[in-house]
Design an enzyme around this catalytic site. Structure first.
Site, PDB file in Angstrom:
ATOM      1  CG  HIS A 134      10.403  -2.624   5.183  1.00  0.00           C
ATOM      2  ND1 HIS A 134       9.353  -2.139   5.138  1.00  0.00           N
ATOM      3  CD2 HIS A 134      10.587  -3.931   5.752  1.00  0.00           C
ATOM      4  CE1 HIS A 134       8.623  -3.339   5.630  1.00  0.00           C
ATOM      5  NE2 HIS A 134      10.094  -4.592   5.717  1.00  0.00           N
ATOM      6  N   PRO A 140       1.089  -1.239   0.162  1.00  0.00           N
ATOM      7  CG  PRO A 140      -0.058  -1.747   2.166  1.00  0.00           C
ATOM      8  CD  PRO A 140       0.551  -1.975   1.776  1.00  0.00           C
ATOM      9  CG  ASN A 193       7.862  -2.372   0.777  1.00  0.00           C
ATOM     10  OD1 ASN A 193       7.485  -2.025   1.832  1.00  0.00           O
ATOM     11  ND2 ASN A 193       8.445  -1.154  -0.171  1.00  0.00           N
ATOM     12  CB  ALA A 250       0.929   0.835   6.440  1.00  0.00           C
ATOM     13  NE  ARG A 267       1.513  15.250  -1.237  1.00  0.00           N
ATOM     14  CZ  ARG A 267       1.094  15.248  -2.725  1.00  0.00           C
ATOM     15  NH1 ARG A 267       2.127  15.266  -3.413  1.00  0.00           N
ATOM     16  NH2 ARG A 267       0.287  15.793  -2.862  1.00  0.00           N
TER      17      ARG A 267
END
Lengths: 153, 153, 153, 153, 153, 153, 153, 153, 153, 153, 153, 153
Positions: free
Chosen positions: B105, B15, B79, B82, B23
């Site tokens: 990660h 996600p 990966n 969350a 961002r």
């Protein structure tokens, strides 16, 4: 014309890594520490890295090594062994050294006993590589080079 | 004379990785997911790996992808974003797939907020690489190749 | 002379809000989701807000909605439903969107079962309004307008 | 023909709100308590509410105020400040008063230090509004009116 | 003379049950989901139950299925898989549906890893049957019939 | 030529210090609060400090004292007594006052019952001195002077 | 010949007991505090006890009452109300007073919400009586007399 | 006529204090360990104290120093560094030495990360002084003298 | 004219009360169980109560006693001894008996070791009396009579 | 020709089941233990099972029953009552008996008070059936037969 | 004819055992480490064991001793002192050595402060003997012989 | 000339030890309880000890045995089995008996499941011996004799 000096990497092995290859081979493989160090030196040479290796079973010696010679290096690769989970002193030493550092583990500590799943060293490191046996170290050297090159730019 | 087929690697992004590069660049860098995927494909090609890439924000889709197409691959690089910290379903799916897997990660999760320091995915993976930004993926591909070669022998 | 465009607000309803008004009316009241949405639109119109409404029972869809269309809005009003208490992915999505956000709840979650008293979404929001039934949404719209006006100045 | 009396609202400010506007302005804004109270009174007047305001730094005084004068009011708006997280006595007092109550906070307590994320006052309140600075109070007054009107019907 | 209609049972399979029979057979047995569904249908027919079966790996789809079609059924048999331990949304959906429900598990979750010993679904169910492999479902159908007959009386 | 004014120190005694010297002398010694205050004033005079002393058993009064007169002082020395372990309001008051503060304790709280080992006041203070009986206060005055002189420079 | 003086008992009521009889009668009964005090005085008189009664909603006032007048009494009967569960200051005050003390509660706190099941006051008291409504106080007076007589012997 | 001998104080510095002054100056100041030791010796001389100073990064060496030479001293001043929070061995050594001891810290450990807020050394010490940088040591020397004089009397 | 029958009270002593008076007299006093029982009978007679007494060290026997003869009594006075803290079976038995019950303890369990501060029996009892030695029982008899009379009315 | 003997099943009822049907009927139904046992025997007969039934309120007797007669049975059906949550001895006994075992409960323990949600017996059992009142036992008998037949094959 | 060699036992004393006999004699007795070692050697001789003894206050030295000389021994007797409760490194070393090991303690650690009740060393040892002062060691030698003889057979 | 009487030792076996030797032999060995008892008696005889042996699966019987016959013995050797981890009643009984006691275990409980690592019996015992199978008992007898002889002197 002066060549730029080779980056210097300090590789630190924590407690019980002196026993590597002679015990619990199903977890840690059958390569001895001497063999691993040889391989680390070979890969470092290939990558153009100056490499120093240090092993100790003593938390205090690991701290002292980083404190006393940290300034002589550009990068730290450290397998804190069983001190991973409790040594605030080692975390403080790495942070105090200001060295970019990679935490490495032979086994995948996130998949073992609960007490091994938490690292108090991590907050002082750039990243971690765990679970690839002796490859974990070699990959860390490659990564150290990449990160130093990025910085350079 | 028949060539041995290329190893096939499934790369799974969890996600919010669809937002990569636009961002929180101070944490995740400024490379977009498309750019990262291109780089993953380039490295895979160089390493002689067949590589498929999948991204979803939905836990169920990630599980389904692994369940439905796991048999078509030799290796998994994931990966879990969350979902790393809560998804027992993803852990079950990886384990059920029997694929050798590497957890990657972008950031060093062991150095972030407490809830990010624990991975419920780890027990289903061979190892983990965290904290090296997009390099984490590339290193995982290299490592996948090495581990598949070791197995081969 | 060009008018300044209306502020655009995204209203997101999480899991089980599709059942609003037909069950557990003593907690959630007897207004249906369609009725609520109509009222939201009416109030938004009165306040001069452009308003888009989205409902999903799927964590991944909620994340995707925010990720894919966040840039098209100036404000987020979200009732994360039962994902309030566990969804790190939703928290990451809101933070990644950089949207000013208000967390709303029909019931006063601080007064219900222990697991409902903690919000993992809160750290990504400006504020929260809970316990006023469908009024919670309407008040959030008013507040959104006030906060956007403050920003403008 | 006798007019129906105005609804009476008691607004209670807890500890340290006497310092409002002079310190930690980045969190609490730069409006003083006197200014806030003036604004509360203005909004109340506009809404047709009779409004009494009380501030104390002492848990016991807050309890006593509610115990002794609760019967004179129709609604309670309370910012329990730092007592939010520990004062069972205040919770008991609100519950004993049978007043419909709204808990307000200047900052979004769910997004601050862990000890501020839990309210022991919440179970005695109808709802909570947090994170909108002095707007939190004004919105609470509006909501109080709405809720009293609903009751009336 | 009009016959009374058959009771309708919704059987819901959660995440990873699509992999049944092909992996971890020592825990889950070697019957595939298709085979299991066939057997469920056969037993349902024998018991005079109308039976609909739904599988999804997605929490949101499970919630939506119950929310959208719950009214069409008289009973729910659900194996929530790994969502058993975390899905408040599923608990809310079952409760909102007002369906009498039985929670089933192939393995005896009370005898497995600690995180599997706690069900957040249980509070919304009449009872639970765990540890009997595919029998768990069949027994649940029988029990559903018995409980519906009891209600009838 | 105008002399620079004396630094002003506020010394605050928390709950039960009014009983000093008359009870539990084996822990707190046999000096009364009056005697202690006299000694504090003598040392302050010797150090060239203006010193005001305040005692209250009430959390609210302690908060109010700091809130209302904090601006009149340059330094705070506070023994929060049993409020050390629970008073978020006192922590907020000290922080709001912006006064440099020292937390003092007669006994070594780190060596007593578990609940006394944690101070919620500490995060708002520069340092703490505990375990030296009435000396703790006198040392704090000396230290206050040193720290104010350092600042001056 | 001089008579021996009557034993003096201090009866202390904590927060919210000023509301006794007017609210939550199903838990606390419908006797007012005034009525209870009258009954306490009557029973004390009958038992030959001198009895003083004090109520406050303020933790600090309760501490001060015990600190300032403790020496004037032979026994303490205290209902610490909601401070039972958090007030280390009250525990310290009772201990400092050296008064034999009985903790009383109207309701059976061990059978209520979890936070009410633990008393931080208990370690400073001889015993506790809980759950008998206003009888709890009367029984405590009787017990006080018995214990003082035992001491006398 | 024989003079009474000077009191002997052992000052012990724990792990990472060898790095003092060269790193993290915003926390620990910019005085080196050598400078600090010089200042300690100067103050000790002024106070009429014989002073020995010992630093080690090794828990075992700190324990050994106290065990082997504890009898040669009258007082211990110890900054246990990161061992403060875990070293039961150091606590045992201090207790076994029977030396009156003061625990000192450069920073206010009660105001830092949670793991630094708890001292397992405290129960073996008379008192603690934390947060005053190198002043913490100097104050401890003064206090040592005061306490030894009190004992003498 | 038929007299109304005497109320019947069952007094139950839990484990180790058979040793009363011969051991740990500083905690439990020096009265033997036989003496205590005699006194209980005397007080019961004086109060007009029919009283049966039962002691067992076995959790199962205590449960059986209450289960098999509970219907023959109007009130239960029980000292559950060390089973106070763990016996869910005893709690279930008391609740199943529907007898009004008082929990008594010789010592003030709230002031002893942590494990003794929690009673799992309490939720099945009307009230508790602890810390008054053998008086605890006698007071419970008086209270039983009062409560039965209240009920009568 | 010799017939194969009937499978023998031991049915064990734990504490308080002797009260079945006379108390808390809303939870446990109104069938008495005698009635339940009769029904168990009838179903067992119909299924061709030899069935022995044992009830005790005593943990030790339950352990002894299993230890002394376990060898005489092929299957164990046990409702451990309130010992479910604490009895390690019972878990050890079941495991030591090597009997395949099913844990049954009248109520859905996963939906009741927190302490009832965890079974320490589960790890020694094949499966569990909870929440179906007396049906739980009957279903367990059916399942026992099925499992024994599977084993036979 | 060649004699079979004597079994070799390594006896390891952890931190603070160098202080044995000179401090806290009420807990550890008044025998010095030298005396204890002499007695250990005498008993070993009598039992026909070759015995080597090692003491260190340093965790690292204890680990190194076991790592470097473990192969030279047949059995390990270790008193890990205060490292018992925290040293994962020592546990790893014992496990890596494959030596059968007995953990000994002078005091009964299960009866002391909470932190002393848990041994992280235990999982690497065959058994433990605690609470018998210096006898604990002697008994361990006897037991070592018995266990080696059992193995021999 | 009168001989001094033999010391009397009570050996107590807790729950499930009646199954010794017939089950889980890989943990507990294959000696039966009868055989073990015979060996205990032989060793006791050889050591000059009078020895009585008691086994029960019932917590209450173990308590009663110690309570009723404790005075007839000089020493207690107890294997509390699974009651080790929960029985406060047994701890109270041992303490009440004032017998010097040794806790024995066949297996090394510190190396087994977490719940087995904590003994609530330990605080009432002199020492513990765990992990040596039936040797644990024999060693305890030897140790009992040594400790009684030490006391004698």
């Amino acid at each position: 014309m002066a060549e730029s000096p080779k980056p210097r990497v300090l590789v630190v092995h924590g407690p019980n890594l002196d026993r590597l290859g002679s015990r619990e081979k199903e977890i840690y493989g059958d390569m001895s520490l001497a063999d691993l160090n040889e391989e680390i030196r070979a890969v470092a040479a290939k990558l153009g890295l100056d490499c120093d290796i240090f092993q100790s079973n003593a938390e205090g010696d690991l701290v002292s090594k980083i404190n006393s010679s940290g300034d002589a290096f550009d990068f730290l690769v450290i397998n804190p062994g069983a001190y991973t989970h409790t040594s605030h002193a080692l975390q403080d030493a790495i942070r105090a050294s200001s060295l970019p550092a990679i935490e490495v583990h032979l086994s995948n500590i996130g998949a073992r006993e609960p007490f091994r799943r938490h690292s108090v060293i991590a907050p002082a490191c750039l990243g971690s590589i765990a679970g690839f046996g002796t490859f974990s170290y070699l990959m860390a050297l490659e990564m150290a080079l990449s990160l130093l090159e990025v910085r350079e730019e």
